[in-house]
Design an enzyme around this catalytic site. Sequence first.
Site, PDB file in Angstrom:
ATOM      1  CD  GLU B 125      -0.913  -6.661   4.127  1.00 48.19           C
ATOM      2  OE1 GLU B 125      -1.000  -5.571   4.701  1.00 48.19           O
ATOM      3  OE2 GLU B 125      -1.904  -7.328   3.749  1.00 48.19           O
ATOM      4  CB  THR B 135      -2.469   1.694   0.548  1.00 47.78           C
ATOM      5  OG1 THR B 135      -2.660   2.059   1.907  1.00 47.78           O
ATOM      6  CG2 THR B 135      -1.206   2.333   0.029  1.00 47.78           C
ATOM      7  CG  HIS B 143      -7.179  15.740   0.122  1.00 50.33           C
ATOM      8  ND1 HIS B 143      -6.990  14.401   0.310  1.00 50.33           N
ATOM      9  CD2 HIS B 143      -8.120  15.857  -0.839  1.00 50.33           C
ATOM     10  CE1 HIS B 143      -7.792  13.729  -0.496  1.00 50.33           C
ATOM     11  NE2 HIS B 143      -8.490  14.583  -1.205  1.00 50.33           N
ATOM     12  CB  VAL B 283      -2.741 -10.388  13.057  1.00 51.63           C
ATOM     13  CG1 VAL B 283      -2.986 -10.426  14.557  1.00 51.63           C
ATOM     14  CG2 VAL B 283      -1.370  -9.793  12.747  1.00 51.63           C
ATOM     15  NE  ARG B 425     -13.848   7.466   0.923  1.00 50.77           N
ATOM     16  CZ  ARG B 425     -14.672   7.189  -0.080  1.00 50.77           C
ATOM     17  NH1 ARG B 425     -15.510   6.189   0.012  1.00 50.77           N
ATOM     18  NH2 ARG B 425     -14.648   7.912  -1.180  1.00 50.77           N
ATOM     19  CB  SER B 452     -10.317  10.257   2.487  1.00 50.68           C
ATOM     20  OG  SER B 452      -9.686  11.191   1.664  1.00 50.68           O
ATOM     21  CB  CYS B 517       0.014  -0.111 -22.890  1.00 44.94           C
ATOM     22  SG  CYS B 517      -1.106  -1.143 -23.833  1.00 44.94           S
ATOM     23  CB  CYS B 550      -4.232  -3.846 -24.179  1.00 45.66           C
ATOM     24  SG  CYS B 550      -2.810  -4.615 -23.413  1.00 45.66           S
ATOM     25  CB  CYS B 555       2.168  -7.230 -21.122  1.00 44.55           C
ATOM     26  SG  CYS B 555       1.163  -6.523 -19.822  1.00 44.55           S
TER      27      CYS B 555
HETATM   28  C1  LIG Z   1     -11.867   5.481  -2.941  1.00 46.05           C
HETATM   29  C2  LIG Z   1     -10.914   6.092  -1.968  1.00 46.05           C
HETATM   30  C3  LIG Z   1     -10.275   7.286  -2.317  1.00 46.05           C
HETATM   31  C4  LIG Z   1      -9.384   7.864  -1.425  1.00 46.05           C
HETATM   32  N1  LIG Z   1      -8.699   8.978  -1.807  1.00 46.05           N
HETATM   33  C5  LIG Z   1      -7.766   9.505  -0.982  1.00 46.05           C
HETATM   34  C6  LIG Z   1      -6.990  10.604  -1.400  1.00 46.05           C
HETATM   35  O1  LIG Z   1      -7.085  11.064  -2.535  1.00 46.05           O
HETATM   36  N2  LIG Z   1      -6.114  11.143  -0.510  1.00 46.05           N
HETATM   37  C7  LIG Z   1      -5.962  10.622   0.744  1.00 46.05           C
HETATM   38  O2  LIG Z   1      -5.172  11.167   1.502  1.00 46.05           O
HETATM   39  N3  LIG Z   1      -6.644   9.555   1.141  1.00 46.05           N
HETATM   40  C8  LIG Z   1      -7.538   8.974   0.291  1.00 46.05           C
HETATM   41  N4  LIG Z   1      -8.228   7.876   0.700  1.00 46.05           N
HETATM   42  C9  LIG Z   1      -7.910   7.290   1.990  1.00 46.05           C
HETATM   43  C10 LIG Z   1      -6.629   6.480   1.941  1.00 46.05           C
HETATM   44  O3  LIG Z   1      -6.646   5.587   0.846  1.00 46.05           O
HETATM   45  C11 LIG Z   1      -6.488   5.691   3.227  1.00 46.05           C
HETATM   46  O4  LIG Z   1      -6.601   6.574   4.285  1.00 46.05           O
HETATM   47  C12 LIG Z   1      -5.154   5.002   3.361  1.00 46.05           C
HETATM   48  O5  LIG Z   1      -4.803   4.271   2.214  1.00 46.05           O
HETATM   49  C13 LIG Z   1      -5.228   4.075   4.569  1.00 46.05           C
HETATM   50  O6  LIG Z   1      -4.068   3.327   4.651  1.00 46.05           O
HETATM   51  P1  LIG Z   1      -3.930   2.213   5.750  1.00 46.05           P
HETATM   52  O7  LIG Z   1      -2.544   1.726   5.704  1.00 46.05           O
HETATM   53  O8  LIG Z   1      -4.416   2.746   7.021  1.00 46.05           O
HETATM   54  O9  LIG Z   1      -4.967   1.096   5.325  1.00 46.05           O
HETATM   55  P2  LIG Z   1      -4.834  -0.102   4.175  1.00 46.05           P
HETATM   56  O10 LIG Z   1      -4.124   0.438   3.024  1.00 46.05           O
HETATM   57  O11 LIG Z   1      -6.169  -0.597   4.030  1.00 46.05           O
HETATM   58  O12 LIG Z   1      -3.881  -1.103   4.905  1.00 46.05           O
HETATM   59  C14 LIG Z   1      -4.303  -2.010   5.869  1.00 46.05           C
HETATM   60  C15 LIG Z   1      -3.539  -3.277   5.666  1.00 46.05           C
HETATM   61  O13 LIG Z   1      -3.734  -4.129   6.771  1.00 46.05           O
HETATM   62  C16 LIG Z   1      -3.765  -5.446   6.314  1.00 46.05           C
HETATM   63  N5  LIG Z   1      -4.451  -6.286   7.289  1.00 46.05           N
HETATM   64  C17 LIG Z   1      -5.749  -6.269   7.633  1.00 46.05           C
HETATM   65  N6  LIG Z   1      -6.024  -7.226   8.527  1.00 46.05           N
HETATM   66  C18 LIG Z   1      -4.879  -7.855   8.799  1.00 46.05           C
HETATM   67  C19 LIG Z   1      -4.524  -8.934   9.635  1.00 46.05           C
HETATM   68  N7  LIG Z   1      -5.429  -9.553  10.407  1.00 46.05           N
HETATM   69  N8  LIG Z   1      -3.252  -9.359   9.647  1.00 46.05           N
HETATM   70  C20 LIG Z   1      -2.322  -8.743   8.863  1.00 46.05           C
HETATM   71  N9  LIG Z   1      -2.596  -7.731   8.044  1.00 46.05           N
HETATM   72  C21 LIG Z   1      -3.870  -7.272   8.020  1.00 46.05           C
HETATM   73  C22 LIG Z   1      -4.509  -5.343   5.009  1.00 46.05           C
HETATM   74  O14 LIG Z   1      -4.271  -6.447   4.154  1.00 46.05           O
HETATM   75  C23 LIG Z   1      -3.974  -4.033   4.443  1.00 46.05           C
HETATM   76  O15 LIG Z   1      -2.870  -4.219   3.598  1.00 46.05           O
HETATM   77  C24 LIG Z   1      -9.133   7.261  -0.174  1.00 46.05           C
HETATM   78  C25 LIG Z   1      -9.762   6.059   0.147  1.00 46.05           C
HETATM   79  C26 LIG Z   1     -10.623   5.470  -0.748  1.00 46.05           C
HETATM   80  C27 LIG Z   1     -11.253   4.158  -0.406  1.00 46.05           C
END
Ligand SMILES: Cc1cc2nc3c(=O)[nH]c(=O)nc-3n(C[C@H](O)[C@H](O)[C@H](O)COP(=O)(O)OP(=O)(O)OC[C@H]3O[C@@H](n4cnc5c(N)ncnc54)[C@H](O)[C@@H]3O)c2cc1C
Lengths: 410, 591
Positions: B125, B135, B143, B283, B425, B452, B517, B550, B555
């Site tokens: 990461e 995330t 959902h 990476v 997203r 999402s 809080c 706050c 804190c």
């Molecule tokens: C506003 C919003 C609301 C949402 N609401 C919902 C919801 O209510 N329910 C639901 O199911 N989904 C929801 N989603 C979708 C959900 O948040 C995502 O599908 C999910 O968090 C994706 O997770 P991920 O691990 O794929 O991506 P991320 O959490 O983005 O993880 C990717 C990781 O890769 C790392 N990374 C990137 N490039 C590199 C690199 N070169 N080297 C090493 N590490 C790297 C990043 O730092 C990051 O930590 C929502 C999304 C948004 C934006």
Amino acid sequence: MVVIGGGPSGLAASVKLEEKGYDVTILESERELGGILMQCIHDGFGTKLFNEAFSGPEFACKFIDRVRDLDVEYFTNTFVKSVKVGSSLKEVVALNRQGVLKLSCRAIVFATGCRERTPFEIKVGGTRPAGVYTAGMVQRLVNVYGVLPGKKVLIVGGGDVGMIVARHLLLEGVEEVTIVFPEAWFAGLARNVQQCVLDFGIPFKPRTVVKEIVGKERVDGAVLVNVDEQWKPIEGTEVFHPCDTIIFSVGLIPNSSQLEEMGAEIDPRTRGPVVNEYFETSLKGVFAVGNLVTVFDYVDDAVETAFLAAEGVEKYLQGEERREKPTPLSPGKYLRLMVPHRVEWADGRDVVAFFRSSVEKENCWIVAKDGSGGEIFRTLKRYVRPTLLERLEIHRDLVDKAGRVVVDAE
Amino acid sequence: MPSNPRVLKNVERALNRYKGYNISFEVRDGIVYLYGRVKSYDEWVDVGLRVGKVKGVEGVVNKIVWEGFPWDKVRDREVRRRRVYEENVNRVIGRYDVVVIGGGVTGTAIARELTKFQVTVALVEKAPDVAVGATKANNGMIHAGVEPPRNTLKRKLNVKGCLMYERWAEELGFSFKRIGSLWLITPRTLASFKKFIPEPFYKVVLKYLLPYAIVLKGRLNSVKGLRVVRGRKIFEMEPNAVKDALAAVYVPWTAIVDPYEVAIALAENALENGAVIYTNAEVVGFIKEGDRIKGVVTSRGTLLCRYVVNAAGVYADEIAEMAGSPEYTIHPRKGVILLFHKSTGPLVKHCLAEIILPMHPRTKGGGINPTVHGNVMWGPTATETEDKEDTSVDKEDIEILLNKYSTILESFPVEKLIRYFAGVRAATFTEDFVIRPAKWVSNLLHVAGIQSPGLASAPAIAEYAVERLREMGLELRERPDFNPRRKPLRTIRDAGLEEIDQLVKVDSRWGNVVCGCEMVTELEVVEAIRRGAKTLDAIKRRTRAGMGECQGSRCILRLAEILSRELGVTFSELLKEEGELFDGFVRGESP
Ligand SMILES: Cc1cc2nc3c(=O)[nH]c(=O)nc-3n(C[C@H](O)[C@H](O)[C@H](O)COP(=O)(O)OP(=O)(O)OC[C@H]3O[C@@H](n4cnc5c(N)ncnc54)[C@H](O)[C@@H]3O)c2cc1C
Ligand SMILES: Cc1cc2nc3c(=O)[nH]c(=O)nc-3n(C[C@H](O)[C@H](O)[C@H](O)COP(=O)(O)OP(=O)(O)OC[C@H]3O[C@@H](n4cnc5c(N)ncnc54)[C@H](O)[C@@H]3O)c2cc1C
């Protein structure tokens, strides 16, 4: 008796109550008594009460010494978890490094002060990187930890706190400080404008606010925008101001969450509890004083509310008579807020009220009227403006005759 | 594979609208590569989406540039990556069967799933903590799976993942509440179509036709148990619902979690079961041998590996390209969310939405939902954004949200807004999850386009991804000593007084409340640090310190003090998320 909060108001209430012969316990969440005064190392405290300008800690020590002399019991580093109000007995549950503390008492004085308004509460746009702080926190950072927040600082807010923090940071070694505020001129005391800003040649921009915070990891700067008299942004006036730190000094908000949870009535204008003339909340036997009620500009006034509450506690415990129907006290069209909110006791001293005007005016008549619009009282104030909390005394017999009292600026 | 002529023709047709633009394309094995120039970023998105909709297209790599294309930024990024690559390519720091890229809920879930088997796993990461991407900035809603189109992978994994959450919550010890959702149908629902529907029918359509159409959509998506609610019943379920609600669809399966708690729990459990997590490890490239990846080069050194999982969120397209199998371009879609004070929690019982057709272009669905901690959220918006890390919030977004959702509840104290934030997203132009072996790299698995409902689908995504790895040749023998359980961080927030008193007697730090809080004690902060938190925001995500009204102004210094003491660093070295919190000592003094 339990007093929650060991700032100047809590301490003043405790001292008065102990002097009256009550058994008082103070609960303070920080590691020392004194409240926000302990981080205010500038002078200007006590001009009304002692006729002298002390620094914050000096002022606080006046009361801390009295607390020690009188041997008032106090606990610091102690967090009040919950308060239960029964019909006569009240129970306070607190927590500290020794364990859970359960205190039963007959009356409670809340003196939990206020917190700082956050950038979110004024809906600042942009990102949320490191380097965005509130003024009080920065004061503590510098004074208590000896650490600077950054090198190039933008201060948002032209009140006393903002000006004092600006000068302070410059003296402590930051490279650059700029102040912006939405008003046409600084909102704080003229004394502070001269001594903190002008004397040090600190640049400032009136009628300017932060539209957006810029920066990913740390602040890179702010997009500033000019505003009109209504504080509405004027499109096209955006400029980028590079800096690595943005400090918000945009007002204080009473710490009334706990009272609200307990069911105390809250005034949406002050955001503190609704109180009667002896600063008793809508919960009988539960008092609220100092910045928790409304934010005071002068600590002396905050302390006065504590003295009044101490008298109120006595009245409450002696079961003195209350009015059949309390007389409501309310601010008129041109006042932004006013405390107390009602006169509830049958007898007592004249009513001490504090208000903030919503207009700026020289030689302004402050007029109190009864429910039917008949004038009952007027007094001339040399100068009123929104940033000054004014004090007012109203004869009790005048209140007695009116069904309600509305105070307004004319 | 030769290109399907039908696909070629349909792509050409999709590009009709951009005739004067000199756009060219090629198709390789179902992947469309677009080249040329358009006028604006919006057009760039539009072209991609048009091509993405063409049947038979498995991915769109959009190489078109727009006016004002950030060439400098792209070049700087390339130069930086190359430099970091050169510095680290010869520094081998480990050797693993599988390297998972990305510490979001997707990456941590896959890593944890893999630890059930006798393979060695590393997760890399780029940030100092896990759960810092999408995330950490979403609604936390699980959902049920009614919304995704029927023939998508999204739909399949969402429906399955949603029902796997009880087990996850129980094993991993995170907060989870299956509160259900209620979709309100009001006179506003079809307001834009009102002129086409004669008045007497309007209400009938709303009350009797539309709700059943939604129930049917659920059934087609294999989500059973949807119910139509009308009249008093709506207000028995949701007392504060807007009074003119005519009907509602109740979805019993919708649940809420704290999304970063889920990812942190997964990461902790993966660690416990032998996975290695490299934070601060970005990476920057790969060591290849033929069509295989031999090593993953990060800013902390090179990890040799047999398989690679690409779960890098919005950066998944760049990772795929670095690896030599570009198959999709991410078009980031930002979502802004408003968060209200805990005292508003009792006003909202379900995840709520008002159905408005057609959907608002900038918010799509969205609505109001409670959080597991008792706050209330409004949002999100949906805006296309050039910048993958653009989590800024416009004042306008705030107003749009406050306005748009003001008709869901009868009354709500909007002045209790305590924070707002945005997440991005990782949408692809085909708008579906892309979980499949790379076409041109034999040991790389794409887990991309996880927009999402990526959180809701995460348990199913993990299983599905591991299954694909098995098909790709990874031999998976179960580990007898796998421990599925993770102990949650203990808190005194909801503990009884006796229990708290005993805890304090054992360790006095339980009695030192650092965040009033949210009632967080010193011991919780110390424990969070012991479990790997190295920054202020990492502590915040684990303990909630600083999440109250706050917003940390009271804190943050106490937390900084504990963090500096526990890590043995000075204040000026402390980080918020990735940026430094403070400067040096006053007047150049040292402590
Ligand atoms: C506003 C919003 C609301 C949402 N609401 C919902 C919801 O209510 N329910 C639901 O199911 N989904 C929801 N989603 C979708 C959900 O948040 C995502 O599908 C999910 O968090 C994706 O997770 P991920 O691990 O794929 O991506 P991320 O959490 O983005 O993880 C990717 C990781 O890769 C790392 N990374 C990137 N490039 C590199 C690199 N070169 N080297 C090493 N590490 C790297 C990043 O730092 C990051 O930590 C929502 C999304 C948004 C934006
Ligand atoms: C920067 C600044 C500059 C100022 N300058 C001047 C000046 O020049 N001259 C002047 O006269 N006045 C000045 N003032 C105003 C003056 O300081 C205030 O009016 C006064 O401090 C109010 O005191 P208080 O006791 O009500 O609140 P505080 O001093 O805030 O005390 C409240 C105390 O309660 C504690 N507490 C809160 N919650 C709990 C809980 N749940 N359990 C236990 N304890 C709790 C807090 O830790 C705190 O110690 C200034 C104020 C500020 C912020």
